[in-house]
Design a protein around this motif. Structure first.
Motif, short mmCIF file in Angstrom:
data_model
loop_
_atom_site.label_atom_id
_atom_site.label_comp_id
_atom_site.label_asym_id
_atom_site.label_seq_id
_atom_site.Cartn_x
_atom_site.Cartn_y
_atom_site.Cartn_z
N LEU A 144 0.82 -1.21 0.00
CA LEU A 144 0.00 0.00 0.00
C LEU A 144 0.85 1.26 0.00
CD1 LEU A 144 -2.60 -1.15 2.68
CD2 LEU A 144 -2.80 -1.28 0.18
N LYS A 145 2.01 1.19 0.67
CA LYS A 145 2.87 2.37 0.80
C LYS A 145 4.30 1.90 1.04
CE LYS A 145 3.31 5.36 4.48
NZ LYS A 145 2.77 6.14 5.58
N THR A 146 5.26 2.61 0.44
CA THR A 146 6.68 2.31 0.64
C THR A 146 7.38 3.55 1.14
OG1 THR A 146 6.66 0.68 -1.15
CG2 THR A 146 8.81 1.57 -0.52
N GLU A 147 8.14 3.38 2.23
CA GLU A 147 8.94 4.48 2.78
C GLU A 147 10.41 4.09 2.69
OE1 GLU A 147 9.75 6.76 7.04
OE2 GLU A 147 8.24 5.18 6.93
N LYS A 148 11.19 4.90 1.93
CA LYS A 148 12.62 4.64 1.81
C LYS A 148 13.32 5.14 3.08
CE LYS A 148 12.70 4.60 -3.16
NZ LYS A 148 13.14 5.19 -4.40
N ILE A 149 14.11 4.25 3.69
CA ILE A 149 14.80 4.56 4.93
C ILE A 149 16.28 4.87 4.68
CG2 ILE A 149 15.43 3.66 7.22
CD1 ILE A 149 12.41 4.08 6.83
N PHE A 150 16.91 4.09 3.81
CA PHE A 150 18.35 4.21 3.57
C PHE A 150 18.65 3.81 2.13
CE2 PHE A 150 22.53 2.08 3.47
CZ PHE A 150 23.33 3.13 3.88
N ASP A 151 19.52 4.56 1.49
CA ASP A 151 19.95 4.24 0.13
C ASP A 151 21.47 4.29 0.11
OD1 ASP A 151 20.01 3.71 -2.54
OD2 ASP A 151 19.09 5.59 -3.18
N GLY A 152 22.11 3.12 0.21
CA GLY A 152 23.56 3.05 0.30
C GLY A 152 24.22 2.58 -0.97
N ARG A 153 25.50 2.31 -0.85
CA ARG A 153 26.31 1.87 -1.99
C ARG A 153 25.97 0.44 -2.41
NH1 ARG A 153 32.48 0.45 -2.03
NH2 ARG A 153 31.65 -0.77 -0.35
N ILE A 154 25.56 -0.39 -1.45
CA ILE A 154 25.28 -1.80 -1.75
C ILE A 154 23.80 -2.12 -1.60
CG2 ILE A 154 25.73 -4.18 -1.03
CD1 ILE A 154 28.52 -3.25 -0.16
N ILE A 155 23.16 -1.60 -0.58
CA ILE A 155 21.76 -1.94 -0.31
C ILE A 155 20.89 -0.70 -0.15
CG2 ILE A 155 22.31 -4.13 0.82
CD1 ILE A 155 21.64 -2.55 3.51
#
Length: 184
Positions: free
Chosen positions: A9-20
């Motif tokens: 229903l909804k997606t919240e991005k928490i972290f966007d790193g080099r690998i994950i």
């Protein structure tokens, strides 16, 4: 219950790193209730069961910070962008071991931790190894020692918890089954 899918229903991005990437998803469960799922997004990886002409497996020994210990593994690495897994396998074999190969074949692909991550590993077997002069180097933050081990030595390393990861244990099991079938 015939319907098992969970609708996001909804997606919240928490972290966007080099690998994950880490995201939290609000989902509707099959029974109509709401829940949250923490999901690790990963670009995928390759692992290479590299065999010498003598039938030994080429492995790398390296420190794994997440485990706070040194373990022995088959060569592996993550896919870059939309990289073809076969090309990635050849690249990683060269970068981590200094070897190229005359023959490489896909064995199987598997998910590492489907309860929370979408990482898929494509396992290849490489034969006809040869040293590549001026080969590609390890990444600047990678340090490894090369090892060549027999299947029996690898089983012993599993018992000693020096081989401690699923992709390598999977490769060792593959070799055990292959040897058992050849003996029949």
């Amino acid at each position: 219950m015939s319907r098992l899918e969970e609708k996001t229903l909804k997606t919240e991005k928490i972290f966007d790193g080099r690998i994950i990437r880490l995201q939290v998803e609000e989902v509707e469960l099959p029974n109509g209730q709401l829940s949250k799922r923490e999901v690790v997004k990963h670009p995928g990886a390759v692992a290479i069961l590299a065999l010498t002409d003598e039938g030994k497996m080429v492995m790398v020994e390296q420190y794994r910070k997440a485990l706070e210990k040194t373990i022995i593994e088959i060569p592996a690495g993550k896919l870059e962008g939309n990289e073809d897994p076969l090309q990635c396998a050849k690249r990683e074999l060269e970068e981590e071991t200094g070897y190229g190969c005359d023959e490489i074949e896909w064995l199987i692909s598997f998910y590492t931790s489907p309860g929370f991550a979408d990482e898929i590993v494509h396992l290849y077997m490489a034969k006809g190894l040869h040293v590549i002069e001026n080969s590609a180097n390890l990444d600047e933050d990678e340090f490894v020692n090369l090892k060549e081990v027999t299947v029996q030595e690898a089983v012993q390393l599993i018992g000693e918890q020096k081989i401690y990861d699923a992709k390598t244990a999977y490769a060792v099991q593959y070799m055990q089954l292959k040897e058992a079938l050849q003996e029949k």
